[in-house]
Design an enzyme around this catalytic site. Structure first.
Site, PDB file in Angstrom:
ATOM      1  N   ASN B 151       0.795  -1.228   0.000  1.00  0.00           N
ATOM      2  CA  ASN B 151       0.000   0.000   0.000  1.00  0.00           C
ATOM      3  C   ASN B 151       0.826   1.275   0.000  1.00  0.00           C
ATOM      4  OD1 ASN B 151       0.639  -1.108   2.622  1.00  0.00           O
ATOM      5  ND2 ASN B 151      -0.497   0.599   3.496  1.00  0.00           N
ATOM      6  N   GLN B 181      -5.128  -3.674  -1.907  1.00  0.00           N
ATOM      7  CA  GLN B 181      -4.669  -2.668  -2.881  1.00  0.00           C
ATOM      8  C   GLN B 181      -4.561  -3.240  -4.292  1.00  0.00           C
ATOM      9  OE1 GLN B 181      -4.493   0.427  -2.373  1.00  0.00           O
ATOM     10  NE2 GLN B 181      -4.261   0.698  -0.157  1.00  0.00           N
ATOM     11  N   SER B 201     -11.346  -5.040  -0.017  1.00  0.00           N
ATOM     12  CA  SER B 201     -12.073  -3.961   0.647  1.00  0.00           C
ATOM     13  C   SER B 201     -12.834  -3.136  -0.389  1.00  0.00           C
ATOM     14  CB  SER B 201     -11.064  -3.069   1.376  1.00  0.00           C
ATOM     15  OG  SER B 201     -11.687  -1.888   1.785  1.00  0.00           O
ATOM     16  N   HIS B 203     -13.936   0.262  -0.136  1.00  0.00           N
ATOM     17  CA  HIS B 203     -13.736   1.700  -0.308  1.00  0.00           C
ATOM     18  C   HIS B 203     -12.468   2.065  -1.067  1.00  0.00           C
ATOM     19  CE1 HIS B 203     -10.799   2.815   2.968  1.00  0.00           C
ATOM     20  NE2 HIS B 203     -11.011   1.547   3.210  1.00  0.00           N
ATOM     21  N   THR B 239     -26.154  -9.208  11.037  1.00  0.00           N
ATOM     22  CA  THR B 239     -27.020  -8.921   9.898  1.00  0.00           C
ATOM     23  C   THR B 239     -26.191  -8.351   8.758  1.00  0.00           C
ATOM     24  OG1 THR B 239     -28.917  -8.535  11.310  1.00  0.00           O
ATOM     25  CG2 THR B 239     -28.984  -7.528   9.128  1.00  0.00           C
ATOM     26  N   CYS B 326      -2.798   5.411   7.377  1.00  0.00           N
ATOM     27  CA  CYS B 326      -2.837   4.742   8.678  1.00  0.00           C
ATOM     28  C   CYS B 326      -1.606   5.060   9.506  1.00  0.00           C
ATOM     29  CB  CYS B 326      -2.941   3.245   8.505  1.00  0.00           C
ATOM     30  SG  CYS B 326      -4.524   2.785   7.810  1.00  0.00           S
TER      31      CYS B 326
END
Lengths: 389, 384
Positions: B151, B181, B201, B203, B239, B326
């Site tokens: 990343n 990535q 992922s 997003h 859920t 991060c």
């Protein structure tokens, strides 16, 4: 329901002819602190005490009053109807909320409401007897009681005993206004607290150097002001765009003098703003010897450019003492957020720790001080900061 | 002011069609996929469609896809789930030094629980060495985890060779790949051959935050870390986040429809940016491989500070990150650049540019121009 709080103020009761002035400011302060929770706070003043009637929730009242300078004790009172049975039972409740076992006590009654038929000494006697009858291990001592139960006969009866300490000091604003040089660090908010405690209103100024300091650092300073505003009420933060000044200093002053040059420019700019807003002094969080810019010589070099006094209430404090206060007033957790308040780029590798004034003047000769000051003064953002409730 | 968003590996703007699909699910198809009534069945259908899209994008079977809350959860579930499940067979695990914190920190936690972990080193461009991997593998090794695309510097790991090396040694050793990535950005190995677990992922590929998925090869057993109502065949209770799932499906579909075109478009943009920086900015140092992933480019500008440079660019409408988003919050240094053997000055002055296919060549030229000015300005103060 309306509750009564008795507010004691210590020091200001001593101030001879100035007393009404101090009391008025204190009452304004109390009103201001409680208004967000109750717009119809009622205050009454007697000798050395203020009666505060309010419908605001008790924990809000206590939290707010603990931040009003000038208050020494707050006593939350319980109320009840005007008859001896209710008064006796309420007195019992009040006593039970104390650690009473093995203690001595006394009941003290005042009766401003003369339509109540029983006289004060008789009320005290009856209440005392009721307590003795219902509780074991309790003795009367009218001269040096360990617990005092107060009964006030008004349109209702109010009873109290507990004394919660307030912050002490003098009512805010009774000693004029000063301008605080606020960084994002631990010290300067504590310095502000110390001065506010002595009745000085504080108007903070922050030197922002984007991109050398991030906008997060500025947000952090605003957050700190929100905490300070819990003591002072709404406050005005002056944010100076300091970048150009910093760059000029960086380019034109010798590296080891960077910090001193910066401090001198900050003081010059802060002083001018202070004059504009009617502040009579500057306040900093400096503590002797903490860093290179806080030696006696460095402080003298900063002082030289000031004509108004610079107060440094932390001058003799150890870091650990400062941190204690910061934790207590609620600024510590914000101060330690990791956004550098003053960018390390402009920290000299080998700072001058004992600068002599002629050296400082020489170092400053490469700068157009007047021009730099104007540069700082022409780009100031004023942010109204409201208390963090 | 011109706005150039070059932080697409931190997160991306959601595609209009994905956002619309999410909105429709939230306001119309709001049923719980587990409900027995019609609303539930409608929702289940939408979920099945999305699962099918992800499966075909990965060239695997639908029932091998499990939805999670994102990359971090997928990585946690894969690594902990596999390690706990195989504990009796062995307690040795292998990963690399340049993994994302959501992998590295899981291994650190497992070390505290008694697992032995080997951290593979990387070369100066950020590649793991297959020979070193082979040497590290022991009969006790139950799990290997290596990221597909790094990343911070964009190195594409030799996943195919790693998978072969692992399976040659022991067919039962599980191989997890953090493809957060890589998914939707580059072509992955066909059929995910010899990969047992793979994280992705939403997003990072223009879907909303809070949705991700884990591929678990049929027959591979991992233990759940969330227990509850038994959704996702008991691997991930809770859920289902249907709006997120549908958004992920729509975004993935768009990404995979355009993957070749976008890949070459971003490669060109990356080359333009790299050439521009090397030409315009003296002493700029490329971190990671010159080729590598089409969307990630990392440079150091010695004599500046990454964070200050970032803010200076921000003031001109250009958004980048230092290291990865991060690590930039910790105020610490990048463990990836340190693993690549970069000097302190290089680590302090690194910026990551991450691209999207929506960036225009003139955005890149503007960035290079502004960067040149700001780097020169900063160097006046920092380099002494």
């Amino acid at each position: 329901m309306e509750s009564l709080y008795l507010i004691s103020f210590g020091e200001i009761a001593l101030k001879g002819a100035n007393r009404p002035f101090f009391e008025r400011i204190l009452m304004q302060g109390i009103k201001k602190a409680l208004t967000p929770f109750d717009e119809n706070v009622k205050l009454q003043k007697t000798h050395g005490r203020i009666y505060c009637f309010t419908k605001a929730p008790r924990e809000k009242v206590m939290d707010s009053l603990k931040k009003v300078f000038g208050i020494v004790y707050i006593s939350p009172a319980k109320s009840c109807g005007l008859n001896m049975e209710e008064i006796n039972n309420t007195a019992l409740e009040v006593m039970k909320s104390q650690k009473y076992t093995g203690k001595t006590f006394k009941v003290e009654t005042r009766r401003p409401n003369k339509s109540f038929p029983i006289k004060s000494p008789e009320v005290s006697r009856q209440v005392g007897a009721h307590l003795l009858m219902n509780l074991d291990n309790l003795k009367v001592d009218v001269h040096h009681p360990q617990i005092r139960i107060d009964v006030e006969i008004r349109e209702k009866a109010f009873l109290y005993s507990e004394r919660v300490p307030g912050p002490g000091g003098l009512p805010l604003g009774c000693n004029g206004k000063a301008m605080l040089l606020l960084s994002g660090g631990i010290d300067s908010p504590v310095a502000a607290y110390m001065l506010m405690k002595r009745g000085v209103e504080i108007e903070p100024i922050y030197f922002h150097s984007f991109p050398f300091t991030s906008d997060r650092a500025k947000e952090k300073v605003i957050d700190l002001c929100r905490i300070l505003a819990m003591y002072s009420g709404q406050t005005r933060l002056h944010v100076v765009n300091f970048t150009e000044v910093l760059k000029q200093i960086g380019e034109n002053a010798p590296n080891e003098f960077l910090t001193i040059m910066m401090r001198r420019m900050m003081v010059r700019i802060a002083q001018q703003v202070a004059e504009r807003v009617g502040a009579k002094a500057l306040v900093t969080g400096e503590s002797l010897g903490q860093v290179a810019s806080q030696t006696l010589e460095a402080l003298s070099a900063t002082n030289e450019v000031a004509t108004m006094p610079i107060f440094r209430p932390l001058i003799g404090f150890d870091k650990i003492e400062i941190i204690d206060i910061a934790r207590r007033i609620g600024t510590y957790d914000i101060s330690i957020e990791p956004y550098a308040d003053c960018c390390t780029v402009f920290v000299p590798q080998h700072p001058k720790t004992r600068p002599d004034l002629s050296g400082v003047h020489e170092a400053e000769s490469g700068l157009d001080v007047g021009e730099l000051k104007e540069q700082g003064l022409k780009d100031i953002e004023i942010i109204n900061v409201y208390p963090h409730i | 002011m011109k706005q150039v968003y070059l932080d697409n590996s931190s997160t991306t703007k959601v595609l209009d069609e994905a956002a619309k699909a999410v909105f429709d699910v939230m306001t119309e198809n709001y049923g719980n996929p587990s409900s027995l009534h019609k609303k539930g069945i409608e929702s289940e259908k939408l979920m099945r469609q999305a699962r099918g899209i992800i499966a075909s994008a990965l060239d695997v079977n639908s029932k091998e896809i499990y939805f999670t809350s994102g990359g971090t959860e997928s990585n946690n579930l894969a690594i902990k789930g596999a390690a706990y499940s195989l504990r009796r067979k062995g307690n040795h695990l292998i990963t690399s030094t340049i993994e994302h914190p959501s992998v590295l920190e899981v291994f650190r936690a497992l070390e505290k629980e008694g697992f032995k972990v080997t951290y593979l080193r990387v070369d100066k461009d950020g590649f793991v060495d297959i020979e070193e991997l082979k040497e590290a593998l022991t009969p006790e090794t139950v799990l290997v985890s290596i990221m597909y695309v790094n990343n911070e510097v964009g190195s594409i790991q030799p996943i195919k060779d790693a998978a072969k090396a692992i399976k040659d040694q022991n067919k039962d050793t599980l191989f997890h790949v953090d493809a957060v990535q890589a998914f939707g950005k580059i072509h992955l190995i066909q059929g995910l051959k010899d990969i047992d677990l793979l994280s992705l992922s939403g997003h990072k590929i223009y879907a909303p935050k809070g949705i991700g998925a884990l591929f678990v090869r049929d027959g591979v057993r991992i233990l759940p870390i969330l227990h509850g109502g038994g959704q996702e065949t008991g691997i991930r209770s809770g859920t289902e986040n249907l709006p997120g799932i549908v958004g992920l499906g729509v975004a993935a579909e768009t990404c995979f429809k355009n993957i070749s075109e976008w890949q070459s478009k971003m490669s060109e943009l990356k080359k333009r940016l790299m050439d521009g920086i090397l030409k315009e900015i003296p002493d700029a140092v490329l971190n990671g491989p010159a080729l590598g992933a089409p969307h990630i480019l990392n440079f150091s500008f010695p004599g500046t500070r990454g964070e200050i440079l970032l803010h200076a660019l921000e003031a001109k409408g250009i958004y980048v990150s230092t290291g990865s988003a991060c690590s930039s919050h910790k105020g610490g240094k990048s463990h990836v650049l340190a693993a690549l053997g970069k000097s302190h000055d290089e680590q302090d002055s690194a910026l990551r540019f991450s691209l999207s296919p929506y960036i225009l060549p003139e955005d890149i030229d503007y960035t290079v121009r502004v960067l040149g000015i700001e780097v020169a300005e900063l160097r006046k103060f920092v380099r002494r």
